[in-house]
Write an enzyme that holds these catalytic residues in place. Sequence first.
Site: not given
Ligand code: LAN
Length: 728
Positions: A458
């Site tokens: 996305d």
């Molecule tokens: C994010 C941030 C952005 C988010 C969107 C683009 C909004 C979504 O549509 C797809 C997934 C994504 C890219 C995403 C995946 C997981 C993330 C990176 C996070 C929520 C920000 C932090 C999180 C990450 C997993 C944090 C570290 C923790 C672990 C459990 C490994």
Amino acid sequence: HDEKGANGAIAANSTAGSKTDYSRWRLLDENGRQTWQYLETDDQVEKWPQTVADRYHLGLPTGLPDLPPAKTPIQAVENGLTFFKELQLPSGQWACEYGGPMFLLPGLAVTWYVTETEVPEAYKTEIKNYLLARQNPVDGGWGLHIEGESSVFGTAMNYTVMRLLGMDAEDPRMIKARGTLHKMGGATHAPHWAKWWLAVLGVAKWDIVNPVPPELWLLPDWVPIHPWRWWIHMRQVYLPMGFVYSKKWSYKLTPLTESLQKELFVEEYESINWNGHRNSIAPQDNYHPKTWILNTINWILVYIWIPFLRFDWLIKRAEEWAYQLIKFEDENTNYACLAPANAPMNLICAYIEEGPDSFAVKKHREKLADYLWVKNEGMLMNGTNGVQIWDTSFLIQAAVSAGVQNDPRWKPMLTKALDFLEKQQMVENPPHYEVAYRQASKGAWAFSTREQGYTVSDCTAEGLKSVLLLQSFSSYPDLVSDERLRWSADLLLTMQNPSGGCASYEPTRGSTKLEWLNAAEVFDRIMVEYDYPECTTAVVTALCAFRKQFPKYRRAEIDAFIERAVGYIRRAQREDGSWYGSWGICFTYAGMFALESLRSVGETYENSERVRRACHFFVERQMEDGGWGESYKSCEDLVWRNHERSQVVQTAWVCIGLMEAEFPDKTVIAKALKMIMSRQQANGEWLQEAIEGVFNNSCMISYPNYKFIFPMKALGMYARKYGDETLL
Ligand code: LAN
């Protein structure tokens, strides 16, 4: 109002202790790489004045003027843009805080300690301030995220951070935290990740850590449980975790860690049955209990595999290949790493393998600064190295929704934003590509920066849509060439699952049954990629926009993609008309996207029972004041949970969804927008309300720019649809 989680720090806490001089902090923006600098000398301070953006993020007065009160939606958008424009950084993006998770700083603080990294005093002071500000005022503990109830994970680990950064164990706030920790069972009842960190620190024994065997990486690729099939975040965490686990590496005992051995546990340290506590877990932390299958596997690993079958040659090969994969990750991301979960772990691996003075350790130490953020409450760790590309794309779309793109007041700002997206598009695949099990990235956009370099479905879609939008106006330069736009569409066409839906970073590679091996306890839906209505919709709408501009390019494939994707959206709708949101809270977020998808194939309120059901789901939940408010509990419980108070961001999401659906009763939307306008401040800003985002069902994460972007988008859409009439 007394919302925990809103910006208001807990007064009693934040005034205590020392503070840095907030007039010395600066946000440095180097082509989208963002780091906070603390200027030590007056000379530096003089040469580098604080900007409005610096002051805003630090919670200092911005001095921005009051504006003529908005009477119409477009006036509200203009007031909003007048304020938000001041927050744009030189590279064209809108950096902001990206906090929420409370398990990230602990990884960093432990890593600094065990790698003997020098930490600036200003950092130490402000991290302690942040944790004090976020300490639960009732029981003195910390939760998994800023709004969550206290847990062993949050409390044991953040208590540890405080101690590592110099806090006295006999401080009343620490005594209170310790009491709460002990009531919950102490650190023996922490989840897997916490146990791993405490073993690395030398405060727990490795026997308390459930096995993380790196030899899984040696399996042939066809094996259904091979880690390459896992969700990228799990495999990139499992990788360094497994490497260190295999080495059973722990930091040497120091007076401080020796003291922590006493503070964190309920039992006498010497009498703890470490192996016996591998599966101990406090109820507060046990969001996803381990399955009997995983427990059986762990039993076999502990009692048969490790003592009898894990030969030295196997250990050596597993560790070597794991370290090779760690190097690939480091080099693919220029040491920024995927996320703040694996970045500190990779530093520890480099420290063990290459030594304290190696190039890799030096680079890692530098790049960790990209994850830190300073605000009024102190210093915290962001969930990624920023939200640069994602929020910039959405701001462009909001401005165009309001039709203000050719106004000379906003054109320079939007041109800079376009320029930023141009510079951030990836034009090559990762240096270590297939060998490191990476998805292609040529033509893609990431969530944060090109340097981090991870394709997200996305993020690519929103980036592509925003560039197409702005470049469709003759008043904007064609910065991204047609060829590069086609690369982007090519890439999106590879992101669809057989179901028709799209996942986040890659098409799904493994069975959902892998969730049976989820060992983290605190998160659900982490083991593999899933289909998401949010990601799917972004790709659908991007391909629609692309098709309009390039009607002949891969037409049959694009048509088929959209048809199948919308088929998935239809199937994902629940009986009650809603869609579950995975990345924003919660049904309001996913509903907005799903209605956009349906709209793109012409399904609206008038001709679709499905859309009517979705609209009624929302209308039934509209609050007295016209807004909507959904609690983060919706994400945990998988059913709608009301927030006590309506929220501007969620209200805007619902309004956008209803307008996409062509909901016939405009008074419902007008009433909601009036509420949004009534919350706008005299200087054009909106204030922080409850937390907006989520991941893995259980951990919340802040999207502070959303309170500007989505209200402006909703207001703009309304004005263009119904006319810019007075809404008071
Ligand atoms: C994010 C941030 C952005 C988010 C969107 C683009 C909004 C979504 O549509 C797809 C997934 C994504 C890219 C995403 C995946 C997981 C993330 C990176 C996070 C929520 C920000 C932090 C999180 C990450 C997993 C944090 C570290 C923790 C672990 C459990 C490994």
